[in-house]
Design a protein around this motif. Structure first.
Motif, short mmCIF file in Angstrom:
data_model
loop_
_atom_site.label_atom_id
_atom_site.label_comp_id
_atom_site.label_asym_id
_atom_site.label_seq_id
_atom_site.Cartn_x
_atom_site.Cartn_y
_atom_site.Cartn_z
N ALA A 165 0.83 -1.21 0.00
CA ALA A 165 0.00 0.00 0.00
C ALA A 165 0.86 1.25 0.00
CB ALA A 165 -0.93 -0.01 1.21
N MET A 222 -6.20 0.53 2.62
CA MET A 222 -6.11 -0.88 2.29
C MET A 222 -6.70 -1.74 3.41
SD MET A 222 -5.27 -3.16 0.10
CE MET A 222 -4.11 -2.44 -1.06
N ALA A 264 -5.07 -7.97 -1.25
CA ALA A 264 -4.41 -6.66 -1.32
C ALA A 264 -3.81 -6.44 -2.70
CB ALA A 264 -3.33 -6.56 -0.25
#
Length: 303
Positions: free
Chosen positions: A141, A241, A281
């Protein structure tokens, strides 16, 4: 060719090819060359008195050099601009590293720890599988901002000079922007300038990640948790995230053998996670990248 059109092609080229090992096995990567510049300057000037002033002068000189280099390269035409921009973006290589951690965890906890040690600076030797997964997700992220959105943002605003200036500052921050006896004073200018240059891109990255989950229903919680982070910027994409895939990120971790009690991000999210959470993710990172590409392509069409 407009700057946004160049960026569109560079984003696609980077996503398709990433970092061709056959090339960088023969030539030093530009980021490596920047690292050598920063490392050489640190060894030469980080001593004696007035180290804060010396560090500020060094980062100013490096930024000025990158601005001049960017202007010179831009004169060579749009093909060179596309290639340089693509080389200094890192979407595919970022996802390759993140997914390598998921692959490692599927083999064994030790393999997961070995893979995540390649992308984080925290202690990894005693990490649980959940801690390994959190580290990979947080790194992914944050580096979507540092490796893709922020350099692209500064390319749009300043062309190759803006992109190269951002990259040298970000490189310097990653090398000398630490609160240690050695770097506290010398690296302060690099750290503060990196915070400034990433302020808007970090929040833009958070918006893109939040939009990858559809309507950003958790924006107030994202903003609140982001402000708990020790960095003024990194907490934004990490918090986005965490809520996008409903996991708890951050929390306690060790640096140099010392456990530090950082606040949890999305503390109600799942804390027992593994390779599947990393996969989720990774999907969000590609979706956020796609949204950004659409935005840049739209600008290229309108301008």
């Amino acid at each position: 060719m407009t700057t946004t059109a160049v960026l569109t092609l560079a984003l696609v080229l980077d996503a398709l090819l990433g970092e061709p090992q056959w090339l960088w096995a023969r030539l030093p990567h530009p980021a490596v060359l920047m690292g050598r510049l920063v490392g050489g300057a640190e060894k030469r000037f980080n001593s004696g008195t007035n180290r804060m002033v010396k560090g500020g002068a060094v980062i100013a000189a490096l930024v000025a050099a990158m601005l001049l280099l960017g202007q010179a390269l831009a004169q060579l035409g749009w093909v060179v601009e596309i290639l340089v921009c693509a080389v200094l973006l890192a979407q595919k290589s970022l996802l390759d590293h993140v997914r390598a951690v998921a692959t490692g965890l599927r083999m064994s906890p030790a393999a997961g720890r070995a893979a995540v040690a390649m992308i984080v600076s925290r202690d990894t030797g005693d990490m649980t599988p959940s801690a390994v997964a959190r580290s990979a997700i947080e790194s992914g992220a944050e580096n979507l901002c540092d490796g893709v959105i922020a350099p692209a943002f500064w390319f749009v605003l300043g062309g190759l000079p803006g992109l190269l200036a951002y990259k040298i500052v970000n490189t310097a921050d990653s090398m000398i922007g630490y609160r240690t006896d050695r770097f506290e004073q010398f690296g302060k200018a690099a750290a503060r300038l990196d915070d400034l240059l990433n302020w808007l891109p970090a929040r833009l990255t958070a918006v893109l990640i939040a939009l990858s989950d559809g309507i950003p229903r958790h924006w107030r919680a994202i903003a609140a948790d982001a402000r708990l982070h020790r960095s003024p910027n990194a907490g934004w994409p990490e918090a986005a995230m965490a809520y996008a895939i409903n996991v708890a990120l951050a929390g306690p971790r060790a640096y140099d053998g010392v456990m530090q009690d950082f606040a949890w991000v999305n503390p109600a999210g799942s804390k027992h996670i593994g390779a599947l959470a990393i996969d989720a993710a990774a999907s969000r990172l590609w979706q956020a990248w796609a949204l950004f590409l659409v935005a840049v392509l739209t600008l290229a069409t309108l301008l």
